[in-house]
Design a protein around this motif. Sequence first.
Motif, mmCIF file in Angstrom:
data_model
loop_
_atom_site.group_PDB
_atom_site.id
_atom_site.type_symbol
_atom_site.label_atom_id
_atom_site.label_comp_id
_atom_site.label_asym_id
_atom_site.label_seq_id
_atom_site.Cartn_x
_atom_site.Cartn_y
_atom_site.Cartn_z
ATOM 1 N N ARG A 1 0.850 -1.181 0.000
ATOM 2 C CA ARG A 1 0.000 0.000 0.000
ATOM 3 C C ARG A 1 0.890 1.236 0.000
ATOM 4 O O ARG A 1 1.869 1.329 0.741
ATOM 5 N N GLU A 2 0.548 2.201 -0.859
ATOM 6 C CA GLU A 2 1.353 3.411 -0.962
ATOM 7 C C GLU A 2 0.480 4.650 -0.777
ATOM 8 O O GLU A 2 -0.698 4.677 -1.175
ATOM 9 N N LEU A 3 1.070 5.677 -0.192
ATOM 10 C CA LEU A 3 0.373 6.946 -0.017
ATOM 11 C C LEU A 3 0.373 7.688 -1.347
ATOM 12 O O LEU A 3 1.428 7.885 -1.957
ATOM 13 N N VAL A 4 -0.794 8.116 -1.773
ATOM 14 C CA VAL A 4 -0.953 8.802 -3.052
ATOM 15 C C VAL A 4 -1.036 10.309 -2.849
ATOM 16 O O VAL A 4 -0.398 11.076 -3.558
ATOM 17 N N ALA A 5 -1.853 10.718 -1.882
ATOM 18 C CA ALA A 5 -2.060 12.148 -1.646
ATOM 19 C C ALA A 5 -2.521 12.343 -0.215
ATOM 20 O O ALA A 5 -3.188 11.473 0.354
#
Length: 121
Positions: A45-49
């Motif tokens: 899971r990655e932070l997008v905004a």
Amino acid sequence: QVQLVESGGGLVQAGGSLRLSCVASGSMLSINAMGWYRQAPGNQRELVAATTGGGNTKYADSVKGRFTISRDNAKNTVYLQMNSLKPEDTAVYYCSAGVVTTSPFRHLEVWGQGNLVTVSS
């Protein structure tokens, strides 16, 4: 109990747009930072905004210039406007919020249920 409910995902062709919404509800004293994450199959899971309570925003390099995060504090809602979508944007998108609850008095990180965004080539 605080919960986040997301809406707005779906299937779109490359180059198209989608708008995700996430509404927070429950006994809250305040909502601090809010953000959108995504997780593609086989990836972390990655932070997008993300956006702060004061409205500052920050984006992952991969979406900068194409995605816009915004929030309506009166509605306890955060949005993610996604333009110029690419097949590599395909993922399950999750909203997250840092929330201070009233009873019990504590700080929580709350997650939405996830919303699938599929971008076809």
